[in-house]
Scaffold this motif. Structure first.
Motif, PDB file in Angstrom:
ATOM      1  N   ILE A  65     -84.814 -74.453  75.932  1.00  0.00           N
ATOM      2  CA  ILE A  65     -84.417 -75.469  74.955  1.00  0.00           C
ATOM      3  C   ILE A  65     -83.872 -76.713  75.658  1.00  0.00           C
ATOM      4  N   ILE A  66     -83.062 -76.531  76.683  1.00  0.00           N
ATOM      5  CA  ILE A  66     -82.525 -77.676  77.434  1.00  0.00           C
ATOM      6  C   ILE A  66     -83.651 -78.449  78.105  1.00  0.00           C
ATOM      7  N   ILE A  67     -84.590 -77.732  78.700  1.00  0.00           N
ATOM      8  CA  ILE A  67     -85.741 -78.398  79.320  1.00  0.00           C
ATOM      9  C   ILE A  67     -86.527 -79.181  78.263  1.00  0.00           C
ATOM     10  N   GLY A  68     -86.695 -78.585  77.091  1.00  0.00           N
ATOM     11  CA  GLY A  68     -87.411 -79.265  76.007  1.00  0.00           C
ATOM     12  C   GLY A  68     -86.722 -80.548  75.574  1.00  0.00           C
ATOM     13  N   VAL A  69     -85.411 -80.492  75.417  1.00  0.00           N
ATOM     14  CA  VAL A  69     -84.659 -81.685  75.024  1.00  0.00           C
ATOM     15  C   VAL A  69     -84.750 -82.759  76.108  1.00  0.00           C
ATOM     16  N   LEU A  70     -84.638 -82.356  77.381  1.00  0.00           N
ATOM     17  CA  LEU A  70     -84.749 -83.317  78.483  1.00  0.00           C
ATOM     18  C   LEU A  70     -86.135 -83.964  78.525  1.00  0.00           C
ATOM     19  N   LEU A  71     -87.173 -83.188  78.260  1.00  0.00           N
ATOM     20  CA  LEU A  71     -88.523 -83.747  78.232  1.00  0.00           C
ATOM     21  C   LEU A  71     -88.683 -84.758  77.096  1.00  0.00           C
ATOM     22  N   ILE A  72     -88.144 -84.440  75.941  1.00  0.00           N
ATOM     23  CA  ILE A  72     -88.231 -85.366  74.811  1.00  0.00           C
ATOM     24  C   ILE A  72     -87.450 -86.639  75.117  1.00  0.00           C
ATOM     25  N   LEU A  73     -86.271 -86.519  75.711  1.00  0.00           N
ATOM     26  CA  LEU A  73     -85.488 -87.696  76.081  1.00  0.00           C
ATOM     27  C   LEU A  73     -86.173 -88.517  77.165  1.00  0.00           C
ATOM     28  N   SER A  74     -86.887 -87.846  78.071  1.00  0.00           N
ATOM     29  CA  SER A  74     -87.586 -88.577  79.132  1.00  0.00           C
ATOM     30  C   SER A  74     -88.690 -89.461  78.563  1.00  0.00           C
ATOM     31  N   GLU A  75     -89.174 -89.134  77.383  1.00  0.00           N
ATOM     32  CA  GLU A  75     -90.215 -89.951  76.752  1.00  0.00           C
ATOM     33  C   GLU A  75     -89.705 -91.350  76.430  1.00  0.00           C
ATOM     34  N   LEU A  76     -88.401 -91.503  76.314  1.00  0.00           N
ATOM     35  CA  LEU A  76     -87.835 -92.824  76.084  1.00  0.00           C
ATOM     36  C   LEU A  76     -88.055 -93.739  77.288  1.00  0.00           C
ATOM     37  N   GLY A 116     -91.968 -81.120  75.574  1.00  0.00           N
ATOM     38  CA  GLY A 116     -90.610 -80.800  75.138  1.00  0.00           C
ATOM     39  C   GLY A 116     -90.597 -79.943  73.883  1.00  0.00           C
ATOM     40  N   ILE A 117     -91.445 -80.290  72.931  1.00  0.00           N
ATOM     41  CA  ILE A 117     -91.525 -79.474  71.705  1.00  0.00           C
ATOM     42  C   ILE A 117     -92.021 -78.072  72.033  1.00  0.00           C
ATOM     43  N   GLY A 118     -93.008 -77.978  72.929  1.00  0.00           N
ATOM     44  CA  GLY A 118     -93.501 -76.660  73.355  1.00  0.00           C
ATOM     45  C   GLY A 118     -92.399 -75.839  74.006  1.00  0.00           C
ATOM     46  N   ALA A 119     -91.566 -76.471  74.821  1.00  0.00           N
ATOM     47  CA  ALA A 119     -90.466 -75.762  75.474  1.00  0.00           C
ATOM     48  C   ALA A 119     -89.420 -75.319  74.458  1.00  0.00           C
ATOM     49  N   ILE A 120     -89.116 -76.181  73.476  1.00  0.00           N
ATOM     50  CA  ILE A 120     -88.137 -75.807  72.450  1.00  0.00           C
ATOM     51  C   ILE A 120     -88.657 -74.653  71.601  1.00  0.00           C
ATOM     52  N   VAL A 121     -89.924 -74.698  71.214  1.00  0.00           N
ATOM     53  CA  VAL A 121     -90.518 -73.597  70.434  1.00  0.00           C
ATOM     54  C   VAL A 121     -90.461 -72.304  71.243  1.00  0.00           C
ATOM     55  N   THR A 122     -90.788 -72.377  72.527  1.00  0.00           N
ATOM     56  CA  THR A 122     -90.736 -71.203  73.394  1.00  0.00           C
ATOM     57  C   THR A 122     -89.307 -70.652  73.458  1.00  0.00           C
ATOM     58  N   GLY A 123     -88.320 -71.557  73.625  1.00  0.00           N
ATOM     59  CA  GLY A 123     -86.923 -71.121  73.675  1.00  0.00           C
ATOM     60  C   GLY A 123     -86.470 -70.476  72.385  1.00  0.00           C
ATOM     61  N   LEU A 124     -86.880 -71.042  71.261  1.00  0.00           N
ATOM     62  CA  LEU A 124     -86.490 -70.460  69.967  1.00  0.00           C
ATOM     63  C   LEU A 124     -87.128 -69.087  69.745  1.00  0.00           C
ATOM     64  N   LEU A 125     -88.432 -68.976  70.058  1.00  0.00           N
ATOM     65  CA  LEU A 125     -89.098 -67.676  69.896  1.00  0.00           C
ATOM     66  C   LEU A 125     -88.493 -66.628  70.821  1.00  0.00           C
ATOM     67  N   LEU A 126     -88.111 -67.051  72.015  1.00  0.00           N
ATOM     68  CA  LEU A 126     -87.465 -66.132  72.960  1.00  0.00           C
ATOM     69  C   LEU A 126     -86.085 -65.732  72.441  1.00  0.00           C
ATOM     70  N   ASN A 127     -85.349 -66.655  71.878  1.00  0.00           N
ATOM     71  CA  ASN A 127     -84.016 -66.364  71.344  1.00  0.00           C
ATOM     72  C   ASN A 127     -84.086 -65.423  70.148  1.00  0.00           C
ATOM     73  N   TRP A 128     -85.101 -65.573  69.312  1.00  0.00           N
ATOM     74  CA  TRP A 128     -85.252 -64.716  68.141  1.00  0.00           C
ATOM     75  C   TRP A 128     -85.880 -63.367  68.472  1.00  0.00           C
ATOM     76  N   GLY A 129     -86.259 -63.163  69.714  1.00  0.00           N
ATOM     77  CA  GLY A 129     -86.808 -61.885  70.143  1.00  0.00           C
ATOM     78  C   GLY A 129     -88.274 -61.688  69.815  1.00  0.00           C
ATOM     79  N   LEU A 130     -88.990 -62.747  69.473  1.00  0.00           N
ATOM     80  CA  LEU A 130     -90.408 -62.622  69.135  1.00  0.00           C
ATOM     81  C   LEU A 130     -91.296 -62.562  70.370  1.00  0.00           C
ATOM     82  N   ILE A 131     -90.819 -63.081  71.486  1.00  0.00           N
ATOM     83  CA  ILE A 131     -91.526 -62.955  72.763  1.00  0.00           C
ATOM     84  C   ILE A 131     -90.500 -62.530  73.805  1.00  0.00           C
TER      85      ILE A 131
END
Length: 151
Positions: free
Chosen positions: A8-19, A30-45
């Motif tokens: 999730i942190i990597i995802g946020v940093l990637l989105i901010l780097s787009e600025l 960044g969105i892909g990293a955030i989705v991956t972090g969320l799915l990992l946190n929820w135990g789906l992967i």
């Protein structure tokens, strides 16, 4: 720190780097990293292979489907007066101000705030107004009489 939080942190940093970047690619990673972090946190992967697969697939799908639409937002608006004419022909018919008296047919004029060497068959004096008849590279041909409008 959990692996999900790192994604999730990597995802946020990637989105901010787009600025700072204008490629409109990092935001999708960044969105892909955030989705991956969320799915990992929820135990789906759980495995590393599934994490990278989800990251790659989500990023690639978003990149292919949404980049063209979103990139338009970052491009801004530009308008050209006449896109059909080459740049050197766009000034034909423009009004110029004579800077130096014309001697032997040559002098200096100001066009759009820039001084140009110019040629004219008319006797022009400093401060007078003239019109661009043609453009031969770095020298304008000007006339006291405004040329007819080109179609």
């Amino acid at each position: 720190m959990s692996v999900a939080l790192i994604w999730i942190i990597i995802g946020v940093l990637l989105i901010l780097s787009e600025l700072l970047l204008t490629s409109v690619i990092a935001v999708f990673l960044g969105i892909g990293a955030i989705v991956t972090g969320l799915l990992l946190n929820w135990g789906l992967i759980d495995s590393s292979a599934s994490q990278f697969a989800v990251f790659g697939i989500v990023s690639l799908i978003l990149l292919l489907l949404a980049r063209g639409r979103i990139k338009k937002w970052f491009m801004g608006y530009t308008a050209d007066d006449d896109e059909g004419k080459p740049n050197f022909q766009k000034d034909i018919g423009s009004r110029v101000t004579v800077v130096n008296d014309f001697v032997n047919g040559t002098g200096r004029v100001t066009l759009n705030g820039v001084r140009w060497s110019a040629y004219s068959e008319d006797e022009l004096k400093a401060g007078e107004t003239a019109w661009v008849v043609s453009n031969e590279g770095i020298q304008l041909t000007v006339s006291r009489v405004q040329p007819p409008a080109a179609e």
